[in-house]
Design a protein around this motif. Structure first.
Motif, PDB file in Angstrom:
ATOM      1  N   ASP A   1      -0.268   0.716  -4.432  1.00  0.00           N
ATOM      2  CA  ASP A   1      -1.546   1.404  -4.415  1.00  0.00           C
ATOM      3  C   ASP A   1      -1.418   2.823  -4.978  1.00  0.00           C
ATOM      4  O   ASP A   1      -0.421   3.509  -4.757  1.00  0.00           O
TER       5      ASP A   1
ATOM      6  N   GLY B   1      -1.466   5.289  -1.736  1.00  0.00           N
ATOM      7  CA  GLY B   1      -0.331   5.075  -0.841  1.00  0.00           C
ATOM      8  C   GLY B   1       1.010   5.210  -1.537  1.00  0.00           C
ATOM      9  O   GLY B   1       2.028   5.451  -0.884  1.00  0.00           O
TER      10      GLY B   1
ATOM     11  N   SER C   1      -2.594  -6.984   7.592  1.00  0.00           N
ATOM     12  CA  SER C   1      -2.744  -5.570   7.233  1.00  0.00           C
ATOM     13  C   SER C   1      -4.008  -4.926   7.770  1.00  0.00           C
ATOM     14  O   SER C   1      -4.136  -3.709   7.734  1.00  0.00           O
TER      15      SER C   1
ATOM     16  N   ASN D   1     -11.225  -1.232   1.621  1.00  0.00           N
ATOM     17  CA  ASN D   1      -9.886  -1.732   1.309  1.00  0.00           C
ATOM     18  C   ASN D   1      -9.817  -3.195   0.900  1.00  0.00           C
ATOM     19  O   ASN D   1     -10.675  -3.999   1.274  1.00  0.00           O
TER      20      ASN D   1
ATOM     21  N   LYS E   1       0.060  -5.843   2.382  1.00  0.00           N
ATOM     22  CA  LYS E   1       1.525  -5.780   2.408  1.00  0.00           C
ATOM     23  C   LYS E   1       2.050  -7.205   2.295  1.00  0.00           C
ATOM     24  O   LYS E   1       1.991  -7.980   3.248  1.00  0.00           O
TER      25      LYS E   1
ATOM     26  N   TYR F   1       0.839  -1.199   0.000  1.00  0.00           N
ATOM     27  CA  TYR F   1       0.000   0.000   0.000  1.00  0.00           C
ATOM     28  C   TYR F   1       0.873   1.249   0.000  1.00  0.00           C
ATOM     29  O   TYR F   1       0.713   2.136  -0.827  1.00  0.00           O
TER      30      TYR F   1
ATOM     31  N   ARG G   1      -8.924   1.122  -1.895  1.00  0.00           N
ATOM     32  CA  ARG G   1      -7.486   1.051  -1.870  1.00  0.00           C
ATOM     33  C   ARG G   1      -7.001  -0.369  -1.630  1.00  0.00           C
ATOM     34  O   ARG G   1      -7.695  -1.184  -1.022  1.00  0.00           O
ATOM     35  N   ASP G   2      -5.792  -0.635  -2.113  1.00  0.00           N
ATOM     36  CA  ASP G   2      -5.109  -1.904  -1.830  1.00  0.00           C
ATOM     37  C   ASP G   2      -4.208  -1.677  -0.621  1.00  0.00           C
ATOM     38  O   ASP G   2      -3.132  -1.101  -0.739  1.00  0.00           O
ATOM     39  N   HIS G   3      -4.654  -2.145   0.547  1.00  0.00           N
ATOM     40  CA  HIS G   3      -3.955  -1.900   1.799  1.00  0.00           C
ATOM     41  C   HIS G   3      -3.073  -3.085   2.200  1.00  0.00           C
ATOM     42  O   HIS G   3      -2.506  -3.092   3.287  1.00  0.00           O
TER      43      HIS G   3
END
Length: 371
Positions: free
Chosen positions: A72, A75, A300, A311, A115, A42, A111-113
């Motif tokens: 992201d 991010g 995450s 997310n 990791k 992210y 969002r792509d949170h």
């Protein structure tokens, strides 16, 4: 497409606390990669640690390793154009998830949170860290951020590869080869769980199920304490039936001060029910760890309203005595660096603090009504 995973035995997991532990291990794994590197982050901000990752990734690409990187769109705003060009010039396949655009309106909130890093489809790293100096050594007050990652080997790695491949196809329209099965490596029983906005909330469901069945303890560490009603209710009921319920949240060091104030609206009823609340003082608590009896969940997801609504998130659930003991030791040590909030002290806070909490709580509710 909904993607759910089963429990898998035969895994090995190593808990790594703070950037001093997990970044050197991740960089060493990149340096030893032979065939492929899959990375999904992210947060990506140009700086000292990101520069080290770029060097390692470009070296890997030049020796023939296939490197794929998903960042992201929000991010990753802090990743400079020069650094992006360095990656692409080395042949690294860089994909931006959901780039920000005015005409997308509220779709920009998605969002792509996650990791995640997978090396040769054999070793995986998953947790809550990003590629940013905030997780590394820093002289700024409150830094580095307190975070955890874990290193995994075994059959569950194939599920993390599959999770990555699904997003890669969603972003590029191109399929990657199916992950190969991995041999047993250790005693850990593990399962990959995810959140995909309101579409799929397996992390929340798993946490609720374990809290509702808890007999001895429910310990939760989270950066942003904005839990849904169902989670708050489950925590209260667990405490009322005698379970040791402890919630450790970020103290005054935080990157979202409005969450710090808005989250206070939940304290009174939880404290009244017997939930013990601790605010972590030395640094920004960014870790997301749940310990319910002997079950562990980490990754995450903060289990807050925003994460669960917008997310992509990824956690691993683990049942393994050694990891349970490690997580217990970590939380106990962190609690010693916290200020416990008691019901009697909470009722005596001044009116201006109550007003500030009310204002931010109302604003947070307005934000959550955005569709």
């Amino acid at each position: 497409m909904r993607q759910r995973f089963n429990w898998r035995g035969g895994n090995q997991i190593q808990l790594m606390v703070d950037g001093e532990q997990f970044f050197p291990a991740m960089l060493a794994a990149i340096e030893q990669a032979e065939s492929s590197l899959l990375l999904e982050f992210y947060l990506a901000i140009s700086g000292k640690i990101t520069d080290r990752f770029i060097h390692a990734l470009t070296d890997a690409a030049r020796r023939g390793v296939i490197v794929r990187l998903i960042i992201d769109g929000f991010g990753g705003r802090g990743l400079s154009r020069a650094d992006r060009q360095r990656l692409q010039a080395a042949g690294i396949r860089l994909v931006i998830y959901n780039p920000l655009q005015l005409n997308k309106l509220t779709r920009n909130f998605a969002r792509d949170h996650r990791k995640l890093m997978v090396v040769d489809e054999r070793i995986a790293f998953i947790g809550g860290a990003g590629l940013a100096d905030e997780y590394w050594l820093s002289e700024r007050p409150g830094c580095p951020w307190h975070e955890v990652m874990c290193r995994i080997e075994g059959p569950v790695v194939a599920d993390l590869v599959s999770l990555y491949q699904q997003l890669w196809f969603r972003c590029t329209g191109k399929s990657l080869p199916a992950p190969s099965a991995r041999p047993d490596q250790g005693p850990a029983l593990m399962k990959v769980t995810t959140v995909q906005g309101l579409y799929q909330q397996d992390i929340k469901v798993a946490f609720l199920n374990h809290v509702n069945a808890a007999r001895e303890r429910v310990w939760l560490a989270t950066a942003y304490f904005m839990p849904s009603f169902s989670i708050r209710s489950a925590l209260r009921k667990a405490a009322e039936r005698g379970v040791d319920v402890r919630v450790m949240v970020a103290g005054p060091y935080t990157d979202q001060f409005w969450v710090y104030h808005a989250s206070k609206r939940y304290y009174r009823r939880l404290l009244k029910a017997g939930v013990r609340i601790y605010e972590y003082e030395p640094r920004f608590l960014h870790a997301k760890v749940g310990l319910v009896d002997t079950w562990v969940s980490l990754g995450s997801c903060n289990l807050d309203h925003w994460n669960l609504r917008w997310n992509l998130e990824a956690n691993v659930e683990v049942v393994e005595p050694a990891l349970t003991a490690q997580v217990e030791q970590l939380i106990r040590a962190d609690l010693e660096q916290c200020t416990e909030i008691t019901a009697s002290e909470w009722s005596k806070r001044p009116w201006y603090r109550k007003l500030k909490e009310l204002v931010w709580a109302l604003l947070s509710q307005l934000v959550l009504k955005i569709k």
